[in-house]
Design an enzyme around this catalytic site. Structure first.
Site, PDB file in Angstrom:
ATOM      1  N   HIS A  81       0.815  -1.216   0.000  1.00 32.62           N
ATOM      2  CA  HIS A  81       0.000   0.000   0.000  1.00 32.62           C
ATOM      3  C   HIS A  81       0.851   1.270   0.000  1.00 32.62           C
ATOM      4  CE1 HIS A  81      -3.318  -2.715   0.946  1.00 32.62           C
ATOM      5  NE2 HIS A  81      -4.095  -1.753   0.492  1.00 32.62           N
ATOM      6  N   GLY A  82       2.069   1.187   0.482  1.00 36.21           N
ATOM      7  CA  GLY A  82       2.941   2.353   0.477  1.00 36.21           C
ATOM      8  C   GLY A  82       4.253   2.051   1.166  1.00 36.21           C
TER       9      GLY A  82
END
Length: 121
Positions: A81-82
């Site tokens: 996601h990051g």
């Protein structure tokens, strides 16, 4: 919003003759955290299961190794996601919820039985 975008993509593809897999299945109607993740972002979860969880040994190993595999998969999903520690922490927290759910499953079943509540999980 993402669920709606997925529905739009599925509908558009259907009009062109393609069938795309369902990506969300009413996750907020889930009866447990495990059920929630079974219903949420199904395509991504399937990818993590097939290419990370199973190669790590899945659940065909000791209970503690199985729980470690779950933590690894969720940590990597957070990283997906990051690239920040907050995303990894999010993944680890959700992995911890899964592990705790697994640990407390016998007590949960016993409590539901005592209260005469069906477990539609």
């Amino acid at each position: 919003d993402f669920s709606a975008y997925s529905d739009i993509a599925r509908g558009s593809a259907k009009m062109l003759g393609f069938n795309l897999m369902q990506n969300f299945n009413c996750p907020y109607f889930a009866v447990s955290i495990k059920d929630f993740w079974r219903r949420w972002h199904i395509s991504l979860s399937s990818w993590f299961k097939d290419y990370l969880y199973f190669p790590l040994g899945g659940s065909r190993c000791s209970k503690w190794r199985h729980r470690l595999n779950i933590m690894i998969v969720f940590a990597v999903s957070g990283l997906w996601h990051g690239a920040a520690l907050t995303f990894v922490a999010w993944g680890l927290l959700n992995g911890l919820y899964q592990v705790l759910s697994d640990l407390f499953q016998p007590a949960r079943k016993k409590l539901l039985s005592l209260l005469h509540i069906s477990d539609e999980n």
